[in-house]
Scaffold this active site. Structure first.
Site, PDB file in Angstrom:
ATOM      1  N   ASP A 197       2.865  -9.341   5.516  1.00 33.26           N
ATOM      2  CA  ASP A 197       1.608  -8.629   5.778  1.00 33.26           C
ATOM      3  C   ASP A 197       0.968  -9.086   7.096  1.00 33.26           C
ATOM      4  O   ASP A 197       0.683 -10.260   7.288  1.00 33.26           O
ATOM      5  CB  ASP A 197       0.680  -8.969   4.591  1.00 33.26           C
ATOM      6  CG  ASP A 197      -0.681  -8.296   4.654  1.00 33.26           C
ATOM      7  OD1 ASP A 197      -0.959  -7.555   5.600  1.00 33.26           O
ATOM      8  OD2 ASP A 197      -1.468  -8.526   3.695  1.00 33.26           O
ATOM      9  N   HIS A 371      -6.688  -9.497   2.587  1.00 31.22           N
ATOM     10  CA  HIS A 371      -5.494  -9.854   3.358  1.00 31.22           C
ATOM     11  C   HIS A 371      -5.610 -11.250   3.978  1.00 31.22           C
ATOM     12  O   HIS A 371      -6.697 -11.675   4.363  1.00 31.22           O
ATOM     13  CB  HIS A 371      -5.263  -8.827   4.470  1.00 31.22           C
ATOM     14  CG  HIS A 371      -4.968  -7.450   3.950  1.00 31.22           C
ATOM     15  ND1 HIS A 371      -3.695  -7.039   3.638  1.00 31.22           N
ATOM     16  CD2 HIS A 371      -5.784  -6.411   3.662  1.00 31.22           C
ATOM     17  CE1 HIS A 371      -3.733  -5.794   3.198  1.00 31.22           C
ATOM     18  NE2 HIS A 371      -4.992  -5.389   3.195  1.00 31.22           N
TER      19      HIS A 371
END
Lengths: 558, 558
Positions: A197, A371
């Protein structure tokens, strides 16, 4: 002969979406005669995709290799990871694997699309699905939705570890920290390739724990006094919902839910045990008038200012059940997704104008990202110790920044692959390279049409949206080419016709002249005639208005 | 009788734009038989204003009171303060007053519009323009453009002080700090009403000095080594340009300019002495190939990612003179204006893909705002000590926040007026109230058309942009109502026609059925027939596609 078959020991890794973009995440891993797909997400249309509802990946490659596909493995239940599933499952019916909540959310989606023959498999973290040539393992993540997982693919060439969307929350709401122990074990076995990610690679430090939002909410609820509280948040952020509900219960308020997706998600996650809410706390939105303002919390969709969302409808006094009034406290517990800033701003201003107090992230700490920031990314690199690395989930600048981060940690640059959607990475235990490309792209979904809106249609929509159109109709005699009726002019989206009679008369004059010329020259090629009308009219209109409406000449022969 | 005339001692203050919005700034002050206008700005179209170029204020009120207007007084030369001037001066030719650079920039604008009979007056700070009933004084500000001024209107009822756009820069590039001494003097004389910039009221602390950008640039230039440097910034931020030029000269680099507005502004501000650049430093953009990368700085427009801007064209390899290459250092010295984030992001990604290094404000301190933050606003309130206060220049939430700030400083809430565009504040030495409203609104400019694009045209453009259109043409006999030609179907922006033959055949079938029914019933009301075609077709198309194209049935009678 079999022995000399190409690439027998090569694993192929390719993305059908999610690279150089935010959204539409879909990764394909192929080894020998087996393919697995990780996620099947949608993205939202760019500004120039006029009238398009959603965008999904082009799955030409999967269609051609249907028989190899063993399943679609879902990391978590966000739209950019599951939103394309109904469309893709209509074309390739393969089993879907995912954690309980992910599958629960997928079920709702498939039901809406009337798809009831899909094999859905609920897996738990550390569970392993065995295929012929490799095994697929789910590993618990932290993220802004429960049951998020990363995926480890075990092959005889080494492990491919795909982080999925993650953060490392050391004080998560449900108490379960990301399974970093398992990642340590994987690295001992040998991680061949990591995909990770890249969303927040631009942010230094650590992403704050979801729990920190609780303190911000507590503060706001405490000071709210007799105000009604309306909280907008992402429906899928169930930990956030839980915190809001906890606050409501702490301060003796009832909770009503507004917005279709919020109602859906609250239902599913309550059924599956992901959301604890006492029966006496939850009330119907129709019943809010039975309670004092000080006894109410309304949880709603609309954090992005979407014009049809519940919050936007409340702000513009178009919501049937909730009317914003002076004294209301509106908390927007989310961050603007780039591109939505103006829409959100409009909603906030409307709420203020109605006398509400509006608290958004600029003002108080009421949102954290799902995130990983730089330090968490560094940690995952250190934990997994992959031989090769492929930055995933991000725009080009993020992928590039993530590659730099890996280099800063000591990885040789030739082991890092900043790839594009469609690039095929071929690798085995010792080597890796981008070897080929497969066809990929955007498939636009507009209403029931999947892929029937393309560049020409979009170009026309853009043209029409900027300057409108002018239709010219003439009926002409088949026999002698004389004009029997018209020219008639119809325009839409061009000018106020009532105030432009002069302009329209001029336009008619131009057309009549062209018709006359053609009649005199005895020209009966309608294509030539149409083109002449178009060109002359275009020039006239541009000179008079500096606009270029689409001009459509129509000739009827009788 | 004169004695009893209404409101003789009332001053009227009203905004024709700039309240509840960013842009289109225009304030009207009327006293006895005289009117002055402060600024005449434009705003950029909202997303739903399809095809519109710019938006200007509705000046109906000024048109009706033409003879009273003594002049338009310009605070500074930004588009949101001067952009509507050409359109307004075409309707009311009154003198324009402004500081040297403001007038210089206005001249360029009027020339483009071929307006050469406007009386332009250059004023200097502290200069006073005397009218019959009041005097107008210009006072030096700091802002992101030189020669920015606030305006004090001296009346026998007290002073009206309009801050214009300002920050208080204690170390400005040109050395001239905002004239806070004069504001002290005004407050001693008695400020009746203050109108003040609310843009940054949401930001705590002080806005950083323009000079701090110099350090950030110095650092980047020093580390640039042999890279070519491309800097994008707002063309009007001449102090920023000066700092970039200073850096270029310090590091022995030549400067080339790209982008029409940048070339214009550099020309004007150099001519007027606002920009110091050595002749040997400035080179033509055509000559950049004659220099090494390490000897070059290119200054360009395009900080907002505008698709036609010089920087966007460089990024997408469409710029005729500059091609981005690996190693280029691109510095974006600006902040995204809300709504432009996605466009900018696209340009940054394209630049990265071409191998350039891109530095933007998230990464380094290379931009500061031109507007006062909370502490500077508090200071201006303390300095001016106005009796009444009207927050200006901002969206509703900013105006409201500014009102709260004034209250925090001790001003009674009944002395604060959060107004809307069109509200008329009437005041005299002792009292103030919002007494009435005047007509106001947005006038949309599209090409040469000023105000000829309104709601109906925009609604049609939106409809066309989302689902396209379908035109149905039939020629019918005047005598017996039989169909002589058609039905023909033409569609644009709806579906790929080639792949939708089946759909089109179905549509034709529907129309033929309607025509047949009407013929059988001997109906010759074309409105009825058209409506029937429309309704039946609409239902059919929606069922088949879930789309609603605009349907235009056209009947020709022969």
């Amino acid at each position: 002969m079999q022995l000399f078959k190409n690439n027998t020991n090569k694993i192929k890794v390719m993305a059908l979406g999610g690279l150089n973009e935010i959204g539409k995440n879909m990764t394909v891993i192929e080894y020998k005669d087996e393919i697995i797909v990780i996620d099947a997400g949608l993205s939202f249309p760019e500004e120039d995709m006029l009238g398009v509802d959603i965008v999904i990946p082009d799955i030409t490659y999967l269609m051609k290799n249907k028989d190899k596909i063993k399943g679609i493995f879902i990391t978590h239940g966000h739209e950019d990871h599951i939103g394309a599933l109904p469309y893709i499952l209509k074309k390739i019916n393969v089993p879907v694997y995912g954690a309980k909540l992910s599958i629960g959310l997928i079920q709702v989606k498939l039901k809406e699309h009337k798809l009831n023959n899909v094999k859905l498999n609920v897996v738990t973290p550390r569970q392993v699905i065995k295929l012929n040539n490799f095994e697929v393992e789910f590993i618990k993540n932290n993220h802004s939705i429960p049951d998020a997982c990363s995926i480890a693919v075990h092959t005889d060439q080494g492990i491919i570890y795909h982080t999925g969307d993650f953060k490392i929350d050391l004080t998560p709401i449900d108490g379960d920290v990301m399974d970093i122990h398992r990642i340590c074990e994987l690295s001992n076995e040998g991680v061949l390739l990591m995909l990770a990610d890249s969303t927040n690679v631009g942010r230094s430090g650590y992403t704050m724990s979801e729990k920190t939002v609780g303190a911000g909410l507590d503060d706001l609820f405490r000071k709210a006094n007799n105000s009604r509280i309306i909280v907008a948040t992402f429906s899928s952020n169930i930990h956030r919902l839980q915190q809001i509900i906890n606050m409501a219960e702490k301060f003796n308020r009832k909770v009503a839910i507004s917005g279709r997706s919020m109602i859906n998600v609250v239902g599913v996650s309550r059924d599956l045990g992901y959301l604890n809410i006492e029966d006496k706390t939850l009330i119907d939105l129709n019943d809010i008038s039975k309670y004092e303002d000080s006894e109410l919390v309304i949880i709603t969709t609309g954090t992005q200012g979407e014009p049809m969302s519940a919050l936007a409808r409340m702000a513009s006094a178009e919501h049937k059940k909730v009317e914003i009034k002076a004294g209301d406290l509106v908390i927007i517990s989310a961050h603007p997704i780039p591109g939505n800033e103006k829409l959100i701003s409009r909603v906030i201003n409307l709420l203020f104008e109605k006398g509400a107090e509006v608290v958004y992230n600029d003002i108080a700490d009421i949102h954290v990202s799902g995130h990983a920031s730089q330090e968490e990314l560094k940690l995952i690199h250190r934990l997994a110790k992959p031989k090769f690395f492929m930055p995933a989930h991000g725009e080009y600048r993020m992928l590039k920044r993530h590659a730099e981060l890996a280099e800063e940690l000591g990885m040789p640059s030739q082991n890092i692959f900043v790839m594009q959607t469609g690039d095929v990475l071929e690798l085995d235990a010792n080597s890796a390279k981008v070897a080929s490309r497969i066809p990929t792209g955007n498939v636009l979904v507009d209403g029931l049409g999947v892929g029937d809106v393309g560049n020409i249609v979009l170009r026309d929509r853009k043209h029409l949206s900027e300057d409108g159109l002018m239709i010219v109709v003439v009926t002409i005699s088949k026999e002698d080419g004389t004009v029997l009726a018209g020219p008639d002019i119809i325009s839409r989206g061009f000018v106020y016709v009532r105030e432009s009679e002069d302009l329209m008369d001029g336009a008619k004059g131009i057309i009549k002249q062209v018709l006359k010329d053609c009649e005199e020259k005895n020209i009966k090629e309608w294509a030539y005639l149409k083109n002449n009308i178009k060109e002359n009219l275009k020039e006239y209109l541009y000179q008079r208005t500096k606009r270029n409406p689409m001009i459509l000449p129509i000739i009827m022969e009788v």
